[in-house]
Design an enzyme around this catalytic site. Structure first.
Site, PDB file in Angstrom:
ATOM      1  N   GLU A   5       6.543   8.079   5.237  1.00  0.00           N
ATOM      2  CA  GLU A   5       5.208   8.499   4.204  1.00  0.00           C
ATOM      3  C   GLU A   5       4.195   8.831   4.977  1.00  0.00           C
ATOM      4  O   GLU A   5       3.904   8.160   6.025  1.00  0.00           O
ATOM      5  CB  GLU A   5       5.049   7.119   3.227  1.00  0.00           C
ATOM      6  N   PHE A   6       3.507   9.785   4.464  1.00  0.00           N
ATOM      7  CA  PHE A   6       2.309  10.273   5.209  1.00  0.00           C
ATOM      8  C   PHE A   6       1.125  10.252   4.433  1.00  0.00           C
ATOM      9  O   PHE A   6       0.147  10.720   4.926  1.00  0.00           O
ATOM     10  CB  PHE A   6       2.531  11.793   5.579  1.00  0.00           C
ATOM     11  N   ALA A  11       3.332  11.774  14.648  1.00  0.00           N
ATOM     12  CA  ALA A  11       2.091  12.572  13.851  1.00  0.00           C
ATOM     13  C   ALA A  11       0.925  11.497  13.966  1.00  0.00           C
ATOM     14  O   ALA A  11      -0.080  11.766  14.072  1.00  0.00           O
ATOM     15  CB  ALA A  11       2.700  12.603  12.305  1.00  0.00           C
ATOM     16  N   ASN A  12       1.309  10.045  13.646  1.00  0.00           N
ATOM     17  CA  ASN A  12       0.124   8.985  13.755  1.00  0.00           C
ATOM     18  C   ASN A  12      -0.382   9.187  15.026  1.00  0.00           C
ATOM     19  O   ASN A  12      -1.703   8.784  15.174  1.00  0.00           O
ATOM     20  CB  ASN A  12       0.622   7.593  13.257  1.00  0.00           C
ATOM     21  N   LYS A  46       7.433  10.566  12.405  1.00  0.00           N
ATOM     22  CA  LYS A  46       6.116   9.922  11.875  1.00  0.00           C
ATOM     23  C   LYS A  46       5.496   9.338  12.920  1.00  0.00           C
ATOM     24  O   LYS A  46       4.338   8.984  12.636  1.00  0.00           O
ATOM     25  CB  LYS A  46       6.942   8.979  10.970  1.00  0.00           C
ATOM     26  N   CYS A  58      -1.652   1.549  10.330  1.00  0.00           N
ATOM     27  CA  CYS A  58      -0.477   2.262  10.914  1.00  0.00           C
ATOM     28  C   CYS A  58      -0.806   2.694  12.601  1.00  0.00           C
ATOM     29  O   CYS A  58      -0.130   2.432  13.487  1.00  0.00           O
ATOM     30  CB  CYS A  58      -0.283   3.555  10.275  1.00  0.00           C
ATOM     31  N   ARG A  71     -21.383   5.817  11.358  1.00  0.00           N
ATOM     32  CA  ARG A  71     -20.505   6.903  10.705  1.00  0.00           C
ATOM     33  C   ARG A  71     -21.355   8.184  10.409  1.00  0.00           C
ATOM     34  O   ARG A  71     -20.801   9.220   9.732  1.00  0.00           O
ATOM     35  CB  ARG A  71     -20.079   6.604   9.134  1.00  0.00           C
ATOM     36  N   GLY A 115       4.741   1.219  -0.706  1.00  0.00           N
ATOM     37  CA  GLY A 115       5.757   1.117  -1.953  1.00  0.00           C
ATOM     38  C   GLY A 115       4.937   1.354  -3.342  1.00  0.00           C
ATOM     39  O   GLY A 115       5.579   2.045  -4.220  1.00  0.00           O
ATOM     40  N   ASP A 149       9.243  -7.055  -5.173  1.00  0.00           N
ATOM     41  CA  ASP A 149       8.474  -8.023  -4.091  1.00  0.00           C
ATOM     42  C   ASP A 149       8.472  -9.349  -4.049  1.00  0.00           C
ATOM     43  O   ASP A 149       8.762  -9.963  -5.251  1.00  0.00           O
ATOM     44  CB  ASP A 149       6.999  -7.626  -3.932  1.00  0.00           C
ATOM     45  N   TYR A 204       0.668  -1.146   0.143  1.00  0.00           N
ATOM     46  CA  TYR A 204      -0.079  -0.101   0.171  1.00  0.00           C
ATOM     47  C   TYR A 204       0.888   1.466  -0.251  1.00  0.00           C
ATOM     48  O   TYR A 204       0.447   2.339  -0.450  1.00  0.00           O
ATOM     49  CB  TYR A 204      -0.935   0.010   1.136  1.00  0.00           C
ATOM     50  N   LYS A 223      -0.483   0.198  15.621  1.00  0.00           N
ATOM     51  CA  LYS A 223       0.834  -0.156  15.814  1.00  0.00           C
ATOM     52  C   LYS A 223       1.738   0.914  16.190  1.00  0.00           C
ATOM     53  O   LYS A 223       2.599   0.486  16.962  1.00  0.00           O
ATOM     54  CB  LYS A 223       1.174  -0.665  14.153  1.00  0.00           C
TER      55      LYS A 223
HETATM   56  C1  UDX Z   1      -2.832   7.157   8.464  1.00  0.00           C
HETATM   57  C2  UDX Z   1      -2.213   8.576   8.562  1.00  0.00           C
HETATM   58  O1  UDX Z   1      -3.395   9.564   8.121  1.00  0.00           O
HETATM   59  C3  UDX Z   1      -1.302   8.801   7.545  1.00  0.00           C
HETATM   60  O2  UDX Z   1      -0.672   9.910   7.493  1.00  0.00           O
HETATM   61  C4  UDX Z   1      -0.210   7.686   7.541  1.00  0.00           C
HETATM   62  O3  UDX Z   1       0.692   8.014   6.691  1.00  0.00           O
HETATM   63  C5  UDX Z   1      -0.828   6.220   7.614  1.00  0.00           C
HETATM   64  O4  UDX Z   1      -1.897   6.201   8.681  1.00  0.00           O
HETATM   65  P1  UDX Z   1      -4.681   5.826   7.045  1.00  0.00           P
HETATM   66  O5  UDX Z   1      -4.573   4.880   7.885  1.00  0.00           O
HETATM   67  O6  UDX Z   1      -4.371   5.533   5.725  1.00  0.00           O
HETATM   68  O7  UDX Z   1      -3.391   6.701   7.342  1.00  0.00           O
HETATM   69  O8  UDX Z   1      -6.020   6.596   7.009  1.00  0.00           O
HETATM   70  P2  UDX Z   1      -6.909   7.842   8.045  1.00  0.00           P
HETATM   71  O9  UDX Z   1      -7.316   8.347   6.946  1.00  0.00           O
HETATM   72  O10 UDX Z   1      -5.819   8.407   8.869  1.00  0.00           O
HETATM   73  O11 UDX Z   1      -7.772   7.021   8.859  1.00  0.00           O
HETATM   74  C6  UDX Z   1      -7.477   6.107   9.856  1.00  0.00           C
HETATM   75  C7  UDX Z   1      -8.735   5.640  10.451  1.00  0.00           C
HETATM   76  O12 UDX Z   1      -9.219   6.501  11.267  1.00  0.00           O
HETATM   77  C8  UDX Z   1      -9.728   5.044   9.705  1.00  0.00           C
HETATM   78  O13 UDX Z   1     -10.298   4.131  10.284  1.00  0.00           O
HETATM   79  C9  UDX Z   1     -10.710   6.216   9.759  1.00  0.00           C
HETATM   80  O14 UDX Z   1     -12.198   6.000   9.349  1.00  0.00           O
HETATM   81  C10 UDX Z   1     -10.648   7.040  10.968  1.00  0.00           C
HETATM   82  N1  UDX Z   1     -10.889   8.198  11.151  1.00  0.00           N
HETATM   83  C11 UDX Z   1     -10.156   9.122  10.411  1.00  0.00           C
HETATM   84  C12 UDX Z   1     -11.875   8.628  12.100  1.00  0.00           C
HETATM   85  O15 UDX Z   1     -12.602   7.734  12.628  1.00  0.00           O
HETATM   86  N2  UDX Z   1     -12.264  10.012  12.279  1.00  0.00           N
HETATM   87  C13 UDX Z   1     -11.819  10.927  11.376  1.00  0.00           C
HETATM   88  O16 UDX Z   1     -11.927  12.212  11.666  1.00  0.00           O
HETATM   89  C14 UDX Z   1     -10.492  10.581  10.741  1.00  0.00           C
HETATM   90  P1  ADP Z   2       2.543  -1.460   3.575  1.00  0.00           P
HETATM   91  O1  ADP Z   2       1.081  -1.042   4.020  1.00  0.00           O
HETATM   92  O2  ADP Z   2       3.452  -0.930   4.715  1.00  0.00           O
HETATM   93  O3  ADP Z   2       3.058  -0.901   2.149  1.00  0.00           O
HETATM   94  P2  ADP Z   2       1.959  -3.976   2.770  1.00  0.00           P
HETATM   95  O4  ADP Z   2       2.090  -5.473   3.632  1.00  0.00           O
HETATM   96  O5  ADP Z   2       0.964  -3.764   2.013  1.00  0.00           O
HETATM   97  O6  ADP Z   2       2.806  -2.872   3.657  1.00  0.00           O
HETATM   98  O7  ADP Z   2       3.280  -4.317   1.927  1.00  0.00           O
HETATM   99  C1  ADP Z   2       4.628  -4.842   2.359  1.00  0.00           C
HETATM  100  C2  ADP Z   2       5.086  -5.701   0.847  1.00  0.00           C
HETATM  101  O8  ADP Z   2       6.425  -5.784   1.276  1.00  0.00           O
HETATM  102  C3  ADP Z   2       4.376  -7.021   0.993  1.00  0.00           C
HETATM  103  O9  ADP Z   2       3.886  -7.118  -0.317  1.00  0.00           O
HETATM  104  C4  ADP Z   2       5.518  -8.157   1.098  1.00  0.00           C
HETATM  105  O10 ADP Z   2       5.530  -9.045   0.321  1.00  0.00           O
HETATM  106  C5  ADP Z   2       6.909  -7.329   0.832  1.00  0.00           C
HETATM  107  N1  ADP Z   2       8.151  -7.705   1.763  1.00  0.00           N
HETATM  108  C6  ADP Z   2       8.424  -7.914   2.834  1.00  0.00           C
HETATM  109  N2  ADP Z   2       9.655  -8.457   2.833  1.00  0.00           N
HETATM  110  C7  ADP Z   2      10.013  -8.293   1.741  1.00  0.00           C
HETATM  111  C8  ADP Z   2      11.596  -8.907   1.386  1.00  0.00           C
HETATM  112  N3  ADP Z   2      12.433  -8.906   2.135  1.00  0.00           N
HETATM  113  N4  ADP Z   2      11.843  -8.424   0.127  1.00  0.00           N
HETATM  114  C9  ADP Z   2      10.810  -8.223  -0.732  1.00  0.00           C
HETATM  115  N5  ADP Z   2       9.728  -7.867  -0.495  1.00  0.00           N
HETATM  116  C10 ADP Z   2       9.224  -7.939   0.574  1.00  0.00           C
END
Ligand code: UDX
Ligand code: ADP
Length: 481
Positions: A172-173, A230-231, A227, A283, A458, A18, A38, A16, A286
């Site tokens: 990455e944000f 921020a999260n 990072k 994110c 929602r 890369g 990958d 998601y 975690k």
């Molecule tokens: C998040 C950060 O926003 C991003 O900057 C970081 O790089 C990765 O983590 P993401 O998890 O993809 O991104 O989505 P995000 O839009 O942040 O939503 C996260 C969760 O919070 C979702 O379940 C969303 O529904 C929820 N959310 C978000 C709320 O419940 N209320 C809000 O106002 C905003």
């Molecule tokens: P993110 O949301 O951080 O991008 P994903 O789980 O969607 O995480 O993607 C991570 C990708 O990294 C997976 O497709 C996985 O197969 C790949 N991956 C993990 N370890 C290695 C490695 N050692 N070499 C190549 N690809 C890898």
């Protein structure tokens, strides 16, 4: 000192982060060859699929970006060694989930995939390579990567082709669902590193489309910690407003109105104040657990506890929704059919990682409910993996509802909203897909078993239209119900 010009990038990890990030870099920098590699062959095949609807990630606008660059300077492959060998710059963009066993289980990030990448780069690289941490990592991970790389630096002394490395942090944000816009118009790009030359080489890439003043340069550790912070701050806002949603329900206030009112204060700001079923995604949880783990490691238990409460409140929000549904359906959902509308953790993505739907669905299944799940982008295989429960196979004459009053909970995928609501006692909206806000309840009401409920976590439905259709309605954070 001339800046290093990057001609060839390798990104390890086609997920998601890369996948979309490299697509945008390739699109904006046609003179750079970008190779995304990958281990997962089926994921790579999906990235190479001629039909752009088959890309492994659903992300609005991604198909057009991939269409422009793929085959020109954007390549997806499983040839990891070759891609590293040819690269001036390697991005590490692999998964860093929370550890499930051993020291730090349930809290620390599992760095085995990052470490494997560092070893692979140490082995396969040639000449000078800039290694960029893209995955979210615990603070000071760059030290681990550097230690692994430096063992390769010292190894080939006396050969014609000594290896050397520089490590940068470039978190990455992007948020899923808006990834392409976030990448094309970022609020900021953050680059942490010690080597000015390496930092400039990466900054030059982003400067192809990002205004220079938005590119922030920091030291490595500030970048890594920013990072996580921020999260943590974003997740904290959601837990804060979710805590208030519960208070609104018992006091007669409306959380939407409260959000609007506080968000007008420019010190608070209006974004990320939407209450819902709890945050999901790969994110937030975690990263907070990881932050708390770091705090405990460095002897700051009070700080750790402060952040852990953000996650606790989030779990509570999910639990209280399942409890409320059971309570409203006369205290039992055994043998009752509930249409679960939405399974993705937010709209406009097919990602289900940490989706609130998982906990809520599991709790209802545990209570004996029959869940007809409908999500426009999530398939049954993905739901099965998320729930770790097999799908119940309906036979043909059972297509509507189970009249057996069995109290063994089950789930299956409904192919459309009408099917999910056929004979249902309730609809439970979990994901804010646009189509759920436009449902014509006056047409759908006759499909449901009376007394029927709509539970909207929602706040996207028109309450009065639903009531007019003869359905009872509960909206999260709405005390006026
Ligand atoms: C998040 C950060 O926003 C991003 O900057 C970081 O790089 C990765 O983590 P993401 O998890 O993809 O991104 O989505 P995000 O839009 O942040 O939503 C996260 C969760 O919070 C979702 O379940 C969303 O529904 C929820 N959310 C978000 C709320 O419940 N209320 C809000 O106002 C905003
Ligand atoms: P993110 O949301 O951080 O991008 P994903 O789980 O969607 O995480 O993607 C991570 C990708 O990294 C997976 O497709 C996985 O197969 C790949 N991956 C993990 N370890 C290695 C490695 N050692 N070499 C190549 N690809 C890898």
């Amino acid at each position: 000192m001339a800046t290093t010009e990057i001609k060839n990038i390798c990104c390890i990890g086609a997920g998601y982060v890369g996948g979309p990030t490299m697509a945008v870099i390739a699109d904006r920098c046609p003179s750079i060859q970008v190779n995304v590699v990958d281990l997962n062959e089926s994921r790579i095949n999906a990235w190479n699929h001629p039909d752009l609807n088959q890309l492994p990630i659903y992300e609005p606008g991604l198909d057009a970006v991939v269409a422009r660059a793929r085959g020109r300077n954007l390549h997806y492959s499983t040839k990891i060694e070759l891609a590293i060998e040819n690269a001036d710059m390697v991005f590490i963009s692999v998964n860093t989930p929370t550890k499930i066993r051993g020291v730090g289980a349930g809290k620390a990030s599992d760095l085995r995939w990052v470490e494997a990448c560092a070893r692979q780069v140490a082995k396969s690289s040639k000449g000078h390579t800039i290694v960029v941490e893209k995955s979210t990592l615990p603070v000071r991970t760059a030290e681990v990567i550097k230690a692994i790389l430096s063992s390769a630096e010292s190894a080939p002394k006396g050969t014609n082709n000594p290896k050397s490395f520089e490590v940068l942090s470039n978190p990455e944000f992007l948020a899923e669902g808006t990834a392409i816009n976030d990448l094309e118009n970022p609020d900021r790009v953050l680059i942490g590193g010690e080597s000015k030359k390496a930092v400039e080489a990466l900054a030059n890439i982003y400067e192809q489309w990002v205004p220079k003043e938005k590119i922030l340069l920091t030291n490595l550790w500030s970048s890594e910690l920013s990072k996580l912070t921020a999260n943590a701050f974003l997740a904290q806002r959601i837990s804060s407003i979710n805590s208030i949603s519960a208070l609104c329900e018992v006091t007669g206030a409306d959380v939407g109105e409260v959000s609007l009112a506080i968000g007008r204060d420019s010190r608070i700001g209006s974004k990320f104040l939407k209450s819902g079923p709890g945050f999901g995604g790969s994110c937030f949880k975690k990263d907070i657990l990881n932050l708390a783990y770091l705090c405990r490691h460095f002897g700051l238990p009070e700080v750790a506890e402060y952040w852990e409460n953000v996650v606790k409140l989030n779990s509570w929000q999910q639990e209280r929704i399942a409890r409320l549904v059971i309570h409203k359906l006369f205290g039992t959902v055994a043998g009752k059919k509930i249409a679960l509308l939405g399974f993705a953790f937010k709209a406009n993505t097919n990602d289900t990682r940490e989706s609130p739907a998982i906990k809520i669905a599991k709790d209802l299944i545990e209570e004996g409910a029959e869940l007809a799940i409908y999500d426009p982008k999530v398939n049954s295989e993905q739901i099965k993996i998320s729930l770790s429960i097999d799908e119940y196979k309906l036979d043909d004459n059972q297509a509507s509802r189970n009249e057996s009053f069995s109290d063994i909970g089950k789930w299956y995928v409904a192919s459309n909203i009408g099917q999910s609501l056929q004979g249902a006692d309730a609809a439970l909206i979990i994901t804010e897909w646009e189509e759920f806000s436009r449902l014509k309840w006056e047409d759908l009401a006759p499909l449901m078993r009376q007394p029927a409920w709509v539970f909207d976590t929602r706040a996207i439905v028109d309450v009065s239209a639903i009531k007019k259709a003869g359905i009872k309605v509960w909206r999260l954070g709405d005390g006026a119900e």
